[in-house]
Every structure is written in C-alpha cells, then in structure tokens.
Scaffold this motif. Structure first.
Motif, PDB file in Angstrom:
ATOM      1  N   MET A 128       0.830  -1.199   0.000  1.00 41.42           N
ATOM      2  CA  MET A 128       0.000   0.000   0.000  1.00 41.42           C
ATOM      3  C   MET A 128       0.868   1.254   0.000  1.00 41.42           C
ATOM      4  O   MET A 128       0.556   2.255  -0.657  1.00 41.42           O
ATOM      5  CB  MET A 128      -0.897   0.012   1.241  1.00 41.42           C
ATOM      6  N   ASP A 144       3.521   1.930  -1.379  1.00 36.61           N
ATOM      7  CA  ASP A 144       4.072   2.347  -2.665  1.00 36.61           C
ATOM      8  C   ASP A 144       3.160   3.339  -3.374  1.00 36.61           C
ATOM      9  O   ASP A 144       3.616   4.104  -4.234  1.00 36.61           O
ATOM     10  CB  ASP A 144       4.311   1.131  -3.561  1.00 36.61           C
ATOM     11  N   PHE A 145       1.871   3.355  -3.000  1.00 35.93           N
ATOM     12  CA  PHE A 145       0.976   4.358  -3.572  1.00 35.93           C
ATOM     13  C   PHE A 145       1.339   5.759  -3.088  1.00 35.93           C
ATOM     14  O   PHE A 145       0.909   6.754  -3.688  1.00 35.93           O
ATOM     15  CB  PHE A 145      -0.483   4.066  -3.201  1.00 35.93           C
ATOM     16  N   ARG A 146       2.100   5.844  -1.992  1.00 36.07           N
ATOM     17  CA  ARG A 146       2.534   7.144  -1.467  1.00 36.07           C
ATOM     18  C   ARG A 146       4.020   7.377  -1.731  1.00 36.07           C
ATOM     19  O   ARG A 146       4.632   8.273  -1.161  1.00 36.07           O
ATOM     20  CB  ARG A 146       2.258   7.220   0.049  1.00 36.07           C
ATOM     21  N   GLY A 153       0.906   7.493  -6.471  1.00 34.72           N
ATOM     22  CA  GLY A 153      -0.258   6.677  -6.177  1.00 34.72           C
ATOM     23  C   GLY A 153      -1.297   6.737  -7.275  1.00 34.72           C
ATOM     24  O   GLY A 153      -1.859   5.709  -7.673  1.00 34.72           O
ATOM     25  N   ARG A 154      -1.553   7.917  -7.780  1.00 40.08           N
ATOM     26  CA  ARG A 154      -2.571   8.071  -8.819  1.00 40.08           C
ATOM     27  C   ARG A 154      -2.151   7.371 -10.109  1.00 40.08           C
ATOM     28  O   ARG A 154      -2.972   6.736 -10.783  1.00 40.08           O
ATOM     29  CB  ARG A 154      -2.832   9.552  -9.058  1.00 40.08           C
ATOM     30  N   PHE A 176      -0.028   4.787 -10.280  1.00 41.34           N
ATOM     31  CA  PHE A 176      -0.018   3.357 -10.000  1.00 41.34           C
ATOM     32  C   PHE A 176      -1.441   2.809 -10.041  1.00 41.34           C
ATOM     33  O   PHE A 176      -1.710   1.748 -10.618  1.00 41.34           O
ATOM     34  CB  PHE A 176       0.632   3.106  -8.647  1.00 41.34           C
ATOM     35  N   LEU A 177      -2.382   3.510  -9.421  1.00 41.42           N
ATOM     36  CA  LEU A 177      -3.763   3.060  -9.408  1.00 41.42           C
ATOM     37  C   LEU A 177      -4.356   3.063 -10.820  1.00 41.42           C
ATOM     38  O   LEU A 177      -5.112   2.146 -11.187  1.00 41.42           O
ATOM     39  CB  LEU A 177      -4.599   3.947  -8.484  1.00 41.42           C
ATOM     40  N   CYS A 197      -9.440   2.691  -6.453  1.00 46.34           N
ATOM     41  CA  CYS A 197      -9.533   4.052  -6.988  1.00 46.34           C
ATOM     42  C   CYS A 197     -10.644   4.838  -6.294  1.00 46.34           C
ATOM     43  O   CYS A 197     -10.464   6.017  -5.951  1.00 46.34           O
ATOM     44  CB  CYS A 197      -9.792   3.998  -8.491  1.00 46.34           C
ATOM     45  N   TRP A 202      -9.555   5.835  -2.798  1.00 47.17           N
ATOM     46  CA  TRP A 202      -8.550   6.903  -2.882  1.00 47.17           C
ATOM     47  C   TRP A 202      -9.230   8.254  -3.094  1.00 47.17           C
ATOM     48  O   TRP A 202      -8.907   9.241  -2.424  1.00 47.17           O
ATOM     49  CB  TRP A 202      -7.587   6.609  -4.020  1.00 47.17           C
ATOM     50  N   ILE A 233      -8.583   9.668 -10.024  1.00 46.24           N
ATOM     51  CA  ILE A 233      -7.569   8.836 -10.673  1.00 46.24           C
ATOM     52  C   ILE A 233      -7.694   9.019 -12.177  1.00 46.24           C
ATOM     53  O   ILE A 233      -8.740   8.737 -12.757  1.00 46.24           O
ATOM     54  CB  ILE A 233      -7.751   7.349 -10.289  1.00 46.24           C
ATOM     55  N   TYR A 243      -6.678  -1.763   3.345  1.00 44.68           N
ATOM     56  CA  TYR A 243      -6.370  -0.610   2.507  1.00 44.68           C
ATOM     57  C   TYR A 243      -7.177   0.609   2.950  1.00 44.68           C
ATOM     58  O   TYR A 243      -6.659   1.722   3.023  1.00 44.68           O
ATOM     59  CB  TYR A 243      -6.659  -0.949   1.045  1.00 44.68           C
TER      60      TYR A 243
END
Length: 267
Positions: free
Chosen positions: A125, A127-129, A151-152, A154-155, A208, A211, A219, A260
């Motif tokens: 998780m 890695d999204f940041r 993060g955006r 990656f998602l 997404c 987020w 996203i 998550y």
C-alpha cells in the motif's frame, strides 16, 4: 523491556543510521554483497530479517544478495532464526522475474538447515505514497521528483492492466514488520512456517474509489497505459499480468492486519 536490535547499513554516518541509533539500535556496517562483513555482523545474533529489493537489483542480484545472507548466517555459527520477506506466489517458480528470485531463495533457505520463517506480502500500500518505487531505474528518477503523483499513476495502471473484478492483495509495510516481530517472538509457532501477509484484497475500481473518497484526488485515465507499461516496464507488466490470473482466495495471517481502507484514511 525491548529486545536489542543490530541494524546493518552501508552508510553509518547517514541520517537513517543516526535515527536508528537515537531509537536505541546498535548500528553495524555491512553490505549484503560482502559475505565476510555480514558474517561478522551476524555474530551472536538470535535472528535475522532478510529482504532484497528486486526492482533495484534485478533477478540475479536479488538471488546473489539473498544467498549471501543465508551463507553468512550459516557461517556465523549461532544458527539465527531467519525471517525472510519473500512475496505472494514464491512457494514455486512462476515464470515471473519479480517472483522467481524469491522462489529460489525460499528453496535455498529451506535447504540450509537454518531455522526460518517465510513471509509473503502482496503489493505494498505504501508504494501508492512513494515509499518505494517498483519501477525501472529511469522511471524511478522521474518519479522521485513527483512522489505525490505516484499513487494516482499506479492506481491508474492497476485499473488498466488488472482484469475488472480481480482482487488485488495489498500489504501495509508496517504490518510486514509487525508480523516479523511476531515470528521472532513466537518461534514455537513460526519456525518452518510460511505466512501470507495480506491485509486487504480489493479490485482496482474499489482502490480508486476509496482513494478519491479519502484524498479527494481523481484517478486519471491514461490512454494506452497497458501497452505503455508493457514497453517501458515489462517486468512490472509480467507481475501484474500474473496477478490478474490468480484465483481469489483467503489470506490467513497470524495477527490482525490493516486494510487498505484503514491505511488510506490514516494518511
């Protein structure tokens, strides 16, 4: 009332090493490429946490450094309990470079006659940041300057590459550490065992949506991202393609793990 910790670093004068000292750790200088230095650093220890970064090292480098850790632990003579951070699917070769190095090291560790516990996390998780950047080095250099976008992007990639409705197993980095501590504290249960460390399984669409709800950031839809990642980052494309073919299943863990949703709303 804590347990003495010896942290290994290649840069003893760096800020991370100084922070570890302030928190009470003994800092030793060693490089995973140097078996002799590792052997000295492992002298007298009761446990070793082993992890290698495939995305920085590549398949051969990951296997080489992981092998060095096992060899040094054996040579140290104290038979330390190795807690090894592998990955989902690493119980066998999968034909995916990001997994197969870990599968080779699992097999080597099982054959080493050293006490061990294997942890298999999913995608992180964090890695999204931008905690780490599981991309090719040239892409890493660009993204380091734009971590809030990681993060955006990656998602968006997950939404395009992973089939709709397919669950994506995710792990909080802190939880991986907590399970490692649990394994060291409970050798009567953990020795010889492998644990999937997965706190959440959500579809890309759900990730997404959560987020956007938590951070208010839409996203983006990136045209032809599936083709772009196949060309620019084939190793990641292979991993995500493999992930998209896995059957949904339950991931039991020895302790409660963060979902998550929980992780995202705690940021």
């Amino acid at each position: 009332g804590g347990v003495p910790v010896r942290a290994l670093t290649r840069s003893p004068e760096g800020r991370p090493a100084a922070d570890l000292r302030r928190r009470g750790a003994e800092v030793a200088v060693a490089d995973m490429g140097d078996v002799a230095a590792l052997t000295r650093a492992f002298a007298g220890v009761g446990g070793v946490f082993s992890v290698q970064n495939f995305w920085d090292l590549g398949l051969d480098g990951e296997i080489r450094l992981g092998t060095n850790v096992i060899e040094a632990a054996f040579q140290a003579g104290s038979r330390p309990h190795i807690v090894y951070s592998a990955g989902l699917g690493s119980e066998r070769l999968q034909g995916v470079a990001a997994i197969d190095g870990k599968a080779a090291l699992e097999r080597l560790l099982r054959d080493s006659q050293l006490p061990f516990t294997i942890l298999r996390p999913g995608l992180f998780m964090d890695d999204f940041r931008g905690a780490s950047l599981p991309f090719a080095p040239v892409i890493q250099r660009v993204l380091r300057q734009h971590r809030p976008l990681v993060g955006r992007l990656f998602l968006s990639t997950l939404r395009s590459v992973v089939p709709e409705g397919q669950g994506i197993p995710l792990t909080c980095l802190a939880d991986l550490g907590r399970v490692a501590v649990w394994a060291f504290q409970h050798p009567d249960i953990a020795l010889g065992q492998a644990y999937d460390v997965v706190g959440s399984v959500d579809t890309a669409a759900q990730l997404c949506e959560l987020w956007e709800d938590a951070l208010g950031q839409p996203i983006p839809k990136i045209p032809r991202v599936k083709l772009a990642i196949r060309i620019a980052h084939p190793r990641m494309a292979d991993l995500l393609t493999w992930l998209g073919r896995q059957q949904a299943r339950h991931y039991p863990a020895p302790i409660a793990l963060k979902t998550y949703r929980d992780w995202l709303f705690s940021q």
